[in-house]
Design an enzyme around this catalytic site. Structure first.
Site, PDB file in Angstrom:
ATOM      1  N   GLY A   1       0.159 -10.359   3.521  1.00 59.87           N
ATOM      2  CA  GLY A   1      -0.658  -9.254   3.012  1.00 59.87           C
ATOM      3  C   GLY A   1      -0.922  -9.397   1.534  1.00 59.87           C
ATOM      4  O   GLY A   1      -0.646 -10.442   0.945  1.00 59.87           O
ATOM      5  N   ASN A   2      -1.474  -8.368   0.933  1.00 58.94           N
ATOM      6  CA  ASN A   2      -1.718  -8.390  -0.514  1.00 58.94           C
ATOM      7  C   ASN A   2      -1.527  -7.001  -1.095  1.00 58.94           C
ATOM      8  O   ASN A   2      -1.252  -6.049  -0.374  1.00 58.94           O
ATOM      9  CB  ASN A   2      -3.110  -8.968  -0.815  1.00 58.94           C
ATOM     10  CG  ASN A   2      -4.219  -8.096  -0.276  1.00 58.94           C
ATOM     11  OD1 ASN A   2      -4.446  -6.993  -0.760  1.00 58.94           O
ATOM     12  ND2 ASN A   2      -4.900  -8.585   0.763  1.00 58.94           N
ATOM     13  N   ARG A   3      -1.687  -6.903  -2.419  1.00 58.98           N
ATOM     14  CA  ARG A   3      -1.270  -5.688  -3.132  1.00 58.98           C
ATOM     15  C   ARG A   3      -2.343  -4.612  -3.211  1.00 58.98           C
ATOM     16  O   ARG A   3      -2.144  -3.611  -3.888  1.00 58.98           O
ATOM     17  CB  ARG A   3      -0.838  -6.062  -4.545  1.00 58.98           C
ATOM     18  CG  ARG A   3       0.474  -6.818  -4.575  1.00 58.98           C
ATOM     19  CD  ARG A   3       0.763  -7.335  -5.975  1.00 58.98           C
ATOM     20  NE  ARG A   3       0.896  -6.254  -6.952  1.00 58.98           N
ATOM     21  CZ  ARG A   3       0.890  -6.438  -8.269  1.00 58.98           C
ATOM     22  NH1 ARG A   3       0.751  -7.654  -8.751  1.00 58.98           N
ATOM     23  NH2 ARG A   3       1.014  -5.415  -9.088  1.00 58.98           N
ATOM     24  N   SER A   4      -3.480  -4.785  -2.571  1.00 56.85           N
ATOM     25  CA  SER A   4      -4.533  -3.778  -2.713  1.00 56.85           C
ATOM     26  C   SER A   4      -4.075  -2.428  -2.150  1.00 56.85           C
ATOM     27  O   SER A   4      -3.582  -2.338  -1.033  1.00 56.85           O
ATOM     28  CB  SER A   4      -5.788  -4.245  -1.959  1.00 56.85           C
ATOM     29  OG  SER A   4      -6.742  -3.216  -1.970  1.00 56.85           O
TER      30      SER A   4
ATOM     31  N   ALA B   1      -9.716  -6.071  -0.054  1.00 60.01           N
ATOM     32  CA  ALA B   1      -9.191  -7.400  -0.338  1.00 60.01           C
ATOM     33  C   ALA B   1      -8.838  -8.056   0.994  1.00 60.01           C
ATOM     34  O   ALA B   1      -7.695  -7.950   1.452  1.00 60.01           O
ATOM     35  CB  ALA B   1      -7.970  -7.299  -1.240  1.00 60.01           C
TER      36      ALA B   1
END
Ligand code: CTP
Length: 401
Positions: free
Chosen positions: A205-208, A272
């Site tokens: 995943g990512n931090r958005s 994102a």
């Protein structure tokens, strides 16, 4: 700000008491104008105690103060919540048989209706026509939410969360009477970060956080647009008046964005999406090996949604906006990388964030430069994500005009 809270006779009147609290706790001066039917649900003492002011439904109380004219004339914002089918019909036809309907005729400030009713009543041709009339005159009629209605039934017609109506109403008030420039437009916003699963419990995943996308959706609703928000793993409350479609992966995000873009005047890709996904997803949870070795993860590239919708436009004149989170390095500055991305992606506007300091993710603030094909870059100084959202819609509205 002087706010008139009109309350008409629906069960959601009890939620309007919470909406009233949001306004008063933020320091606004609120006059509550219920209809007689509203008092069947929530009594006058509740409105008087929470607003700190006397409450009347008719035009004869304190008639020497001419309340049927004075209340509307003095308002900076009128919010009718809940708005019943009957109240919408009266407002659309200019009837004035009680204090609230008189107030609606004398107000010259932004007017917001938050309808709540059963799905059949909301979808009836008479209500559709009344809503269209009110919108054509510059009022904001918030799309009701979908979900549980009064009885055991569910559908469209639910009163949105009071906190979200409050946030939307503040944006509408800040825009003023010239605000609803996106009325009649359908816009699509993507938000959040996708998850690419390795197995049933693990993902890349990512931090958005989704905050910028949610601010964009709310800002568009405040300007009168019909808004579809495709949200990837966002935990924020659904914005009032916005259709929210929840997804997890880039593939799901792509399908929902492409479908919604088919009828959209503008698409803003604030999400994102992960560029890669694990080549295979294990159906069972991946176990540790006894010898301590770890199997490598092989990745497959995901579709580039912004590139796809920009190069295969669903509609002529559709405006497409991308985001670019960039850091400068020895091969170029933030703007060098952004310009190259702008050319690759083929969108009409590119909102560039410098993420070298890592301050954007999850923060309520943002600053950006907006690149366009025709004009000089627009620098948006550090400010709220809502403020940046409004500048982005200014640019989009300019291109749509
Ligand atoms: N985007 C997209 N589909 C993807 C990846 C990104 O639509 N698979 C969109 C994002 O929503 C954003 C824009 O493309 O509007 C730029 O995202 P970014 O991650 O900066 O671009 P990438 O193409 O992934 O480029 P980079 O090589 O810099 O990661």
């Amino acid at each position: 700000m002087r706010v008139v809270l009109g309350v008409s006779g629906g069960i959601a009147a009890y939620k309007a008491a919470s909406l009233l609290r949001h306004f008063t706790e933020a320091g606004h001066d609120v006059s509550v104008v219920p209809t007689a039917a509203a008092l069947e649900f929530v009594g006058a003492p509740t409105w008087a105690a929470l607003s700190g002011k006397p409450v009347a439904t008719d035009v004869w109380t304190d008639v020497h103060q001419v309340p049927h004219v004075r209340i509307g004339q003095g308002a900076d914002l009128v919010v009718v919540a809940p708005a019943t089918a009957d109240l919408l019909a009266k407002a659309a036809h200019g009837l004035a048989d009680d204090l609230l309907t008189n107030t609606l005729l004398t107000a010259r400030c932004p007017v917001v209706f938050a309808p709540a009713m059963h799905t059949e009543m909301w979808e009836h041709a008479a209500t559709r026509a009344n809503v269209a009339t009110l919108r054509s005159r510059g009022a904001i009629v918030i799309e009701p939410a979908e979900g549980r209605l009064t009885g055991a039934d569910t559908g469209k017609g639910r009163f949105p969360e009071p906190a979200e109506i409050f946030e939307l109403a503040l944006e509408i008030a800040a825009l003023g009477v010239r605000g609803p420039d996106l009325t009649g437009r359908h816009v699509v916003v993507s938000a959040g970060g996708t998850r690419e699963y390795l197995d049933p419990v693990r993902f890349l995943g990512n931090r958005s956080s989704g905050r910028q996308g949610y601010a964009l959706a709310r800002a568009a609703a405040a300007r009168g647009a019909q808004v579809t928000l495709v949200a990837a793993n966002v935990t924020l409350a659904d914005p009032a008046g916005v259709k929210v479609v929840h997804v997890e992966t880039t593939a799901q995000l792509r399908d929902e964005v492409v479908t919604a873009a088919g009828s959209a005047d503008a698409v803003v890709m604030a999400a994102a999406p992960a560029d890669f996904r694990p080549t295979s997803v294990s159906a069972a949870k991946i176990k540790k090996a006894d010898d301590g070795t770890a199997a490598p993860i092989t990745l497959t590239q995901n579709p580039d949604i912004l590139h796809e919708i920009s190069h295969q436009r669903a509609r002529a004149g559709q405006v497409i906006v991308g985001f670019a989170a960039e850091t400068g390095d020895d091969t170029g500055s933030v703007l060098d990388h952004a310009r190259a991305k702008f050319d690759r992606k083929g969108c009409d506007l590119l909102v560039v964030n410098d993420v070298s300091a890592g301050a954007v993710f999850g923060s309520p603030d943002n600053e950006a430069v907006i690149l366009s094909r025709t004009d000089d870059p627009v620098e948006v100084p550090r400010g709220s994500k809502s403020a940046l959202a409004q500048v982005i819609w200014d640019q989009v509205a300019g291109l749509l005009a």
